[in-house]
Design a protein around this motif. Sequence first.
Motif, mmCIF file in Angstrom:
data_model
loop_
_atom_site.group_PDB
_atom_site.id
_atom_site.type_symbol
_atom_site.label_atom_id
_atom_site.label_comp_id
_atom_site.label_asym_id
_atom_site.label_seq_id
_atom_site.Cartn_x
_atom_site.Cartn_y
_atom_site.Cartn_z
ATOM 1 N N ILE A 105 141.578 40.399 47.976
ATOM 2 C CA ILE A 105 142.966 39.934 48.069
ATOM 3 C C ILE A 105 143.335 39.201 46.788
ATOM 4 O O ILE A 105 142.549 38.392 46.274
ATOM 5 C CB ILE A 105 143.155 39.005 49.293
ATOM 6 C CG1 ILE A 105 143.008 39.817 50.587
ATOM 7 C CG2 ILE A 105 144.514 38.310 49.263
ATOM 8 C CD1 ILE A 105 143.099 38.996 51.852
ATOM 9 N N GLU A 106 144.508 39.534 46.263
ATOM 10 C CA GLU A 106 145.075 38.826 45.113
ATOM 11 C C GLU A 106 146.116 37.845 45.632
ATOM 12 O O GLU A 106 147.049 38.238 46.339
ATOM 13 C CB GLU A 106 145.721 39.810 44.132
ATOM 14 C CG GLU A 106 144.759 40.823 43.518
ATOM 15 C CD GLU A 106 143.848 40.206 42.483
ATOM 16 O OE1 GLU A 106 144.083 39.024 42.133
ATOM 17 O OE2 GLU A 106 142.897 40.881 42.046
ATOM 18 N N VAL A 162 143.923 44.655 47.492
ATOM 19 C CA VAL A 162 143.533 45.650 46.502
ATOM 20 C C VAL A 162 142.304 46.377 47.022
ATOM 21 O O VAL A 162 141.371 45.757 47.529
ATOM 22 C CB VAL A 162 143.220 44.992 45.145
ATOM 23 C CG1 VAL A 162 142.834 46.051 44.125
ATOM 24 C CG2 VAL A 162 144.416 44.192 44.654
ATOM 25 N N ALA A 163 142.324 47.695 46.915
ATOM 26 C CA ALA A 163 141.187 48.501 47.380
ATOM 27 C C ALA A 163 140.754 49.446 46.281
ATOM 28 O O ALA A 163 141.578 50.150 45.705
ATOM 29 C CB ALA A 163 141.576 49.299 48.622
ATOM 30 N N ASN A 164 139.479 49.448 45.969
ATOM 31 C CA ASN A 164 138.912 50.373 45.007
ATOM 32 C C ASN A 164 138.004 51.335 45.763
ATOM 33 O O ASN A 164 136.963 50.964 46.279
ATOM 34 C CB ASN A 164 138.109 49.635 43.947
ATOM 35 C CG ASN A 164 137.522 50.581 42.934
ATOM 36 O OD1 ASN A 164 138.243 51.226 42.197
ATOM 37 N ND2 ASN A 164 136.202 50.663 42.904
ATOM 38 N N THR A 177 146.460 49.984 44.676
ATOM 39 C CA THR A 177 146.977 48.674 44.999
ATOM 40 C C THR A 177 148.401 48.832 45.476
ATOM 41 O O THR A 177 149.104 49.757 45.091
ATOM 42 C CB THR A 177 146.984 47.731 43.778
ATOM 43 O OG1 THR A 177 147.926 48.219 42.838
ATOM 44 C CG2 THR A 177 145.612 47.621 43.151
ATOM 45 N N SER A 178 148.826 47.923 46.329
ATOM 46 C CA SER A 178 150.202 47.918 46.804
ATOM 47 C C SER A 178 150.607 46.467 46.959
ATOM 48 O O SER A 178 150.061 45.759 47.795
ATOM 49 C CB SER A 178 150.320 48.643 48.139
ATOM 50 O OG SER A 178 151.646 48.611 48.595
ATOM 51 N N SER A 179 151.487 46.001 46.086
ATOM 52 C CA SER A 179 151.788 44.576 46.105
ATOM 53 C C SER A 179 153.139 44.309 45.489
ATOM 54 O O SER A 179 153.630 45.081 44.679
ATOM 55 C CB SER A 179 150.730 43.812 45.311
ATOM 56 O OG SER A 179 150.785 44.185 43.943
ATOM 57 N N GLY A 335 140.690 35.423 38.188
ATOM 58 C CA GLY A 335 139.628 36.063 38.947
ATOM 59 C C GLY A 335 138.958 37.198 38.201
ATOM 60 O O GLY A 335 138.405 38.115 38.826
ATOM 61 N N LEU A 336 138.954 37.149 36.860
ATOM 62 C CA LEU A 336 138.318 38.192 36.067
ATOM 63 C C LEU A 336 136.815 37.934 35.983
ATOM 64 O O LEU A 336 136.362 36.797 36.148
ATOM 65 C CB LEU A 336 138.929 38.225 34.662
ATOM 66 C CG LEU A 336 140.422 38.511 34.577
ATOM 67 C CD1 LEU A 336 140.920 38.345 33.146
ATOM 68 C CD2 LEU A 336 140.735 39.899 35.089
#
Length: 522
Positions: A105-106, A162-164, A177-179, A335-336
Motif C-alpha cells: 500500500i502506498e 500496488v500489485a506486482n 497500479t490503480s491510484s 519507501g524506496l
Amino acid sequence: MSFNRRTVILFVFFVVAGSFATGATVVNGPADTFADDELAVQPADGPNGDYAYLNDDDEIAIDVSASNPNIRDPSFEGVNVGTTGRIDGVFEITYTGEEYAHVWIEYDGAGEVGFVADGDSIEGVRNNVTLAPNQTVTVGLAIDAGDAAAGTRLGADEFSIVANETAIGEQDGSASTSSPSSSTGDTDTVVTTRSPSADRREFVGSGIGRGKSVRFLADGMRLDGDALRLEGIDLEGVDDERVELDAAGSPDPFADAGALTAPTTPRSMAYLALEPDFAPAAVDATTIRFSATPAYLDATDTDPEDVTLYHRTDAGEWEEVPVEVVDDEVVEMLGLPEDRVHFRATTTGLSTFAVAERTPRFDVTEATVAPEAIDPGEAATVRATVRNGGGAADERTVTLTADGDPVANETVALEPNETATVAFDETFETVGAHEIAVDGTPVGTLIVGDPASDGESGSAEASGSAEAGGSAEASETDDATEADTGPTEEPGGVDLAELGGLLGALVVGVIGLALFRRLSRS
C-alpha cells in the motif's frame, strides 16, 4: 469516477476502478477490483469489517468515524481522542490470477493511521506481501489519534494498493497500479503498469485532469541486470486524459540510436528507450528515477556525483540532462530500497537515454621547446598547456619524452574545462636531433651539439686519409686527429711557384729551338 471527500474525525478513503468479473470462489461477495480483475478488495469477515464498505459507486471506503453507515450504535462517536492501537481485520485483498502477486500500500498520511497485516506494516514496496493464486491478505489499521481535541476533523487521505504480478519461476512479470495521483485534485487517475519482461514496462494512465501529474512505478525495471534499475517515471503537466508509455532497458546501445558519443567522452553505463503514444507538447516535463547498487559503483570506481544522463535528440545528437542524487531521507520517506543509490533527472524530451559517468579527458593543446638547439650538457625548457575537456575533475601525470623514451613527469589537477601550463627544465647530453613530445603530443625537434660535424668526424676516422699521413692507423694518432680537425685542402688548385717553373721551362725550350734552327742553316 470522483472521490467523495468526507470531513470526519478520522476517515481514510480508497478508490480503485473496474468491475469484478471472476469465477474465483475465494471472493465471496461484492468487491472492488483492478489489475485486470485479478485483485479484489472487500470488507473483511468479522466485526471490524464494518469499518469498510462499498459505497454507491461500488468503491471500497474505510470509515472509522461516527458517519460510518455500517455502525448503528448511537453511542459510537468515532475513534476516541488519544487512541493508540490497532484495528485488525478491516478489509481483505485477494489475488485471483494464475501466477504470484507482490502487494503493498502506498500512503502519504500524516501518521494518524497506518496499514498493517499480521501486525506488520504493509506500506511501501519493501513491506510487500506475496500472494499465491486465490490467496488473501487481511489488512488492519494502526491508529494514533494523537492529542487531537474532541470533534477535531482530521480530514480525508487517499491511499493506493500496488500489485506486482510475477510469473512462477521468473523474476518479473506484470505490474499494475490503480491510484489517485497526489497532484490531480478531485480527479480520479488510474495508473496501470505491465511487465512483459524484466527489462520492459508498459505504462498506462487514464482519467488524468488537464495539467495534472502522473507517477508510474517501474518496480526495479532492469537497465543492466540488478546493478542499474529504473524505479519510475513521472509526467508533469499532462494535457491528455489518457497517456501510454513503453520503456525498455539495455546495457548495450539500441540499434536505432547507436552508442553514446559526446565531446566530453562520458562512459556509458546503460540505455533506456521511452516510446510515448502522445505528442511531446502534451507533457510539460518528465522525471526519470533510477538507481544503482553501491557494489556496482565501487567496482567501476564511479562517484555517484559523476553519474549523469544523456538524451538523444531528433537531430541525432546526445545532450546531457542534469542528474540529482536523492537524499537518504527522501529515499526513506518514499519507501524506496535503502540498499541502493537513487538518482533522478528531469527532461522535456522522450526518446532514447543513456545513463553515463562523467569522465576526465586531458589533452595537450599547445607545447614549445626553447631553445631549439643546445650544446651537450645544457638545459632546454619544454612548456605544455594541458586542458581537461571531460566532465569530471581529476589528477593526471603528464610525461615528457625524447625519441619516445620518458624523460620527466609532472602532476596536474584540473576541474572540467580548466587549463594549466606545465614546464620541464631538462639537461640533454646525447649529441643528435631528438624528437620531443608531451603525453604523445609532438612538440618539435631539439638539436644537441653539431650532429653533422660529428658524423663527418666519424667517417674520416673510419676511412683514414692518405693526404693527412697515409693509413687509417696513422689517423688514430694525435697528429692525425689534429690534422682532421684543421682546414680541409681543396684538390685541383694551382700553386704560383709551380706556375713560375712551367714558364721558365717554356722560355728555355723556345731559346733552344731557335739555336737549333740557326745551326741547321749554317
